[in-house]
Design a protein around this motif. Structure first.
Motif, PDB file in Angstrom:
ATOM      1  N   ALA A 212      -8.624  39.865  24.576  1.00  0.00           N
ATOM      2  CA  ALA A 212      -9.680  38.849  24.645  1.00  0.00           C
ATOM      3  C   ALA A 212      -9.370  37.782  25.690  1.00  0.00           C
ATOM      4  N   ARG A 213     -10.424  37.147  26.175  1.00  0.00           N
ATOM      5  CA  ARG A 213     -10.294  36.057  27.140  1.00  0.00           C
ATOM      6  C   ARG A 213     -10.764  34.758  26.504  1.00  0.00           C
ATOM      7  N   GLU A 214     -10.527  33.670  27.220  1.00  0.00           N
ATOM      8  CA  GLU A 214     -10.898  32.356  26.685  1.00  0.00           C
ATOM      9  C   GLU A 214     -12.402  32.210  26.504  1.00  0.00           C
ATOM     10  N   THR A 215     -13.181  33.064  27.162  1.00  0.00           N
ATOM     11  CA  THR A 215     -14.639  33.010  27.057  1.00  0.00           C
ATOM     12  C   THR A 215     -15.188  33.891  25.936  1.00  0.00           C
ATOM     13  N   PRO A 227     -19.590  24.033  11.494  1.00  0.00           N
ATOM     14  CA  PRO A 227     -19.408  24.963  12.606  1.00  0.00           C
ATOM     15  C   PRO A 227     -18.074  25.700  12.528  1.00  0.00           C
ATOM     16  N   VAL A 228     -18.097  26.947  12.938  1.00  0.00           N
ATOM     17  CA  VAL A 228     -16.902  27.796  12.970  1.00  0.00           C
ATOM     18  C   VAL A 228     -16.798  28.414  14.354  1.00  0.00           C
ATOM     19  N   ARG A 229     -15.597  28.341  14.945  1.00  0.00           N
ATOM     20  CA  ARG A 229     -15.372  29.061  16.202  1.00  0.00           C
ATOM     21  C   ARG A 229     -14.714  30.391  15.862  1.00  0.00           C
ATOM     22  N   ALA A 230     -15.310  31.472  16.353  1.00  0.00           N
ATOM     23  CA  ALA A 230     -14.827  32.817  16.046  1.00  0.00           C
ATOM     24  C   ALA A 230     -14.967  33.706  17.274  1.00  0.00           C
ATOM     25  N   LEU A 231     -14.347  34.876  17.204  1.00  0.00           N
ATOM     26  CA  LEU A 231     -14.485  35.846  18.281  1.00  0.00           C
ATOM     27  C   LEU A 231     -15.937  36.317  18.393  1.00  0.00           C
ATOM     28  N   LYS A 232     -16.400  36.493  19.601  1.00  0.00           N
ATOM     29  CA  LYS A 232     -17.729  37.067  19.803  1.00  0.00           C
ATOM     30  C   LYS A 232     -17.707  38.533  19.396  1.00  0.00           C
ATOM     31  N   ASN A 233     -18.637  38.896  18.563  1.00  0.00           N
ATOM     32  CA  ASN A 233     -18.839  40.311  18.240  1.00  0.00           C
ATOM     33  C   ASN A 233     -20.274  40.478  17.747  1.00  0.00           C
ATOM     34  N   GLU A 234     -20.616  41.660  17.351  1.00  0.00           N
ATOM     35  CA  GLU A 234     -21.989  41.922  16.916  1.00  0.00           C
ATOM     36  C   GLU A 234     -22.370  41.060  15.721  1.00  0.00           C
ATOM     37  N   ASN A 235     -21.416  40.842  14.829  1.00  0.00           N
ATOM     38  CA  ASN A 235     -21.696  40.063  13.623  1.00  0.00           C
ATOM     39  C   ASN A 235     -21.973  38.593  13.946  1.00  0.00           C
ATOM     40  N   THR A 236     -21.128  37.982  14.778  1.00  0.00           N
ATOM     41  CA  THR A 236     -21.321  36.561  15.092  1.00  0.00           C
ATOM     42  C   THR A 236     -22.584  36.361  15.939  1.00  0.00           C
ATOM     43  N   GLN A 237     -22.879  37.322  16.814  1.00  0.00           N
ATOM     44  CA  GLN A 237     -24.115  37.225  17.602  1.00  0.00           C
ATOM     45  C   GLN A 237     -25.331  37.273  16.684  1.00  0.00           C
ATOM     46  N   ALA A 280      -7.800  29.268  22.803  1.00  0.00           N
ATOM     47  CA  ALA A 280      -6.424  29.550  23.219  1.00  0.00           C
ATOM     48  C   ALA A 280      -6.118  31.040  23.182  1.00  0.00           C
ATOM     49  N   VAL A 281      -7.044  31.852  22.696  1.00  0.00           N
ATOM     50  CA  VAL A 281      -6.856  33.309  22.738  1.00  0.00           C
ATOM     51  C   VAL A 281      -6.617  33.773  24.173  1.00  0.00           C
ATOM     52  N   GLY A 282      -7.113  33.008  25.133  1.00  0.00           N
ATOM     53  CA  GLY A 282      -6.906  33.353  26.535  1.00  0.00           C
ATOM     54  C   GLY A 282      -5.449  33.332  26.956  1.00  0.00           C
ATOM     55  N   PHE A 283      -4.603  32.620  26.216  1.00  0.00           N
ATOM     56  CA  PHE A 283      -3.175  32.557  26.536  1.00  0.00           C
ATOM     57  C   PHE A 283      -2.414  33.783  26.026  1.00  0.00           C
ATOM     58  N   ILE A 284      -3.034  34.546  25.144  1.00  0.00           N
ATOM     59  CA  ILE A 284      -2.320  35.660  24.512  1.00  0.00           C
ATOM     60  C   ILE A 284      -2.261  36.848  25.464  1.00  0.00           C
ATOM     61  N   GLN A 285      -1.044  37.177  25.887  1.00  0.00           N
ATOM     62  CA  GLN A 285      -0.839  38.315  26.773  1.00  0.00           C
ATOM     63  C   GLN A 285      -0.105  39.459  26.081  1.00  0.00           C
ATOM     64  N   ASP A 286       0.555  39.140  24.971  1.00  0.00           N
ATOM     65  CA  ASP A 286       1.317  40.165  24.261  1.00  0.00           C
ATOM     66  C   ASP A 286       1.594  39.704  22.834  1.00  0.00           C
ATOM     67  N   VAL A 287       2.105  40.620  22.028  1.00  0.00           N
ATOM     68  CA  VAL A 287       2.490  40.312  20.645  1.00  0.00           C
ATOM     69  C   VAL A 287       4.000  40.101  20.630  1.00  0.00           C
ATOM     70  N   VAL A 288       4.423  38.917  20.217  1.00  0.00           N
ATOM     71  CA  VAL A 288       5.846  38.563  20.251  1.00  0.00           C
ATOM     72  C   VAL A 288       6.282  38.087  18.870  1.00  0.00           C
ATOM     73  N   SER A 289       7.575  37.916  18.677  1.00  0.00           N
ATOM     74  CA  SER A 289       8.065  37.347  17.426  1.00  0.00           C
ATOM     75  C   SER A 289       7.802  35.855  17.426  1.00  0.00           C
ATOM     76  N   VAL A 290       7.723  35.261  16.245  1.00  0.00           N
ATOM     77  CA  VAL A 290       7.494  33.819  16.179  1.00  0.00           C
ATOM     78  C   VAL A 290       8.657  33.061  16.811  1.00  0.00           C
TER      79      VAL A 290
END
Length: 312
Positions: A212-215, A227-237, A280-290
């Motif tokens: 995913a990107r920041e947009t 209001p809720v901020r969520a990932l764009k998908n068919e359901n949220t649209q 901030a999902v736009g910052f996610i490039q990989d899955v890492v340990s905490v």
């Protein structure tokens, strides 16, 4: 709070388990166990004890006091954390004022999350120890005013004397050091923690976040004044289209049910779910340990500090 780094893990709805919170705390930040993950008082009690067995570091318990929360459930959560000697409680939603005296009697630090300056002022007045303020970039509930974190944090710092945590759009060392520069004492970060090894979300969901990107987020439920901020998908649209057409609450509620999100987290079936996620999902490039995530933020912040020293 007795933590190493000024970083707090957000409650993350149905993902704030004892094991996840303990992993974050062991890495030097403040892990957060979400009370609503556990159905009964005994379940929550067991989870708190399990977290204590997994870490000797402080962790918080998140208690929702939104209007949708059942009063009996809220009372159960507060009584349980007090009985179990939890050191930090995070609340969000309605004012925590009715519970402040009991928390203070038990020497529990209260962090209350708000989406605006006026709410932060009230939070201080009712006796909270720390206020976290989230800009419109945040996943979850950013409030109705659409004020960005860059503006909201310094205005909140100017308005209150208690420590301020900054949230919304923070996903790496740059967000941490910027928040400190704005006057905050630390950050509360949710979305970036979703794509960690220890997060109990399904791998399919984590991979979706990596791509995913920041947009790729959107605001819904504004017509419900929550209001809720969520990932764009068919359901949220679909939800947004219904809201724009003036659909009644009764027609919208089936599309935002928690069991849909639960299925996404547990089974990786993302269709039909509202997946809370910030920009901030736009910052996610990989899955890492905490630990790797938190260490990289701390080391990166020091590198930025050194760079700024050479400039200033």
């Amino acid at each position: 709070l007795g933590i190493q780094y000024p970083i707090m893990q957000g409650g993350l709805a149905g993902l704030g388990t004892a094991e996840f919170a303990a992993a974050v705390s062991n890495a030097g930040a403040l892990g957060t166990l979400t009370a609503s993950v556990y159905k009964t008082k005994d379940d929550l009690r067991e989870a708190i004890r399990r977290a204590k067995s997994l870490t000797d570091k402080p962790f918080a318990v998140n208690i929702s006091i939104f209007p949708t929360a059942q009063p009996e459930r809220t009372e159960m959560d507060f009584s349980t954390v007090i009985e179990e000697g939890v050191k930090v409680v995070e609340t969000s939603g309605r004012s925590p004022e009715p519970f402040v005296p009991r928390l203070k009697e038990s020497n529990i630090k209260l962090i209350h999350k708000v989406p605006g300056v006026k709410y932060a002022i009230t939070t201080e007045k009712v006796g909270a120890d720390i206020v976290s303020v989230v800009g419109t970039e945040c996943g979850g509930h950013p409030g109705m005013d659409d004020v960005a974190t860059l503006v909201l944090v310094p205005m909140t710092v100017d308005a209150v004397k208690i420590p301020v945590l900054a949230g919304g759009g923070i996903g790496d060392a740059r967000g941490l050091i910027a928040s400190l520069a704005l006057g905050a004492e630390g950050v509360v970060m949710g979305t970036r923690f979703l794509a960690t090894i220890e997060c109990p979300a399904h791998p399919v969901y984590k991979e979706t976040l990596v791509k995913a990107r920041e947009t790729d987020t959107m605001l819904i439920e504004r017509s419900l004044r929550m209001p809720v901020r969520a990932l764009k998908n068919e359901n949220t649209q679909r939800i947004l289209e219904m809201e724009n057409k003036g659909a009644p609450v009764e027609e919208i509620l089936p599309l935002i049910r928690g069991d849909r999100s639960k299925r996404a987290y547990e089974e990786g079936i993302l269709d039909g779910a509202t997946l809370i996620c910030g920009e901030a999902v736009g910052f996610i490039q990989d899955v890492v340990s905490v630990k790797d995530l938190i260490d990289s933020m701390a080391q990166g912040a020091l590198a930025i500090k050194n760079r700024l020293n050479t400039i200033l």
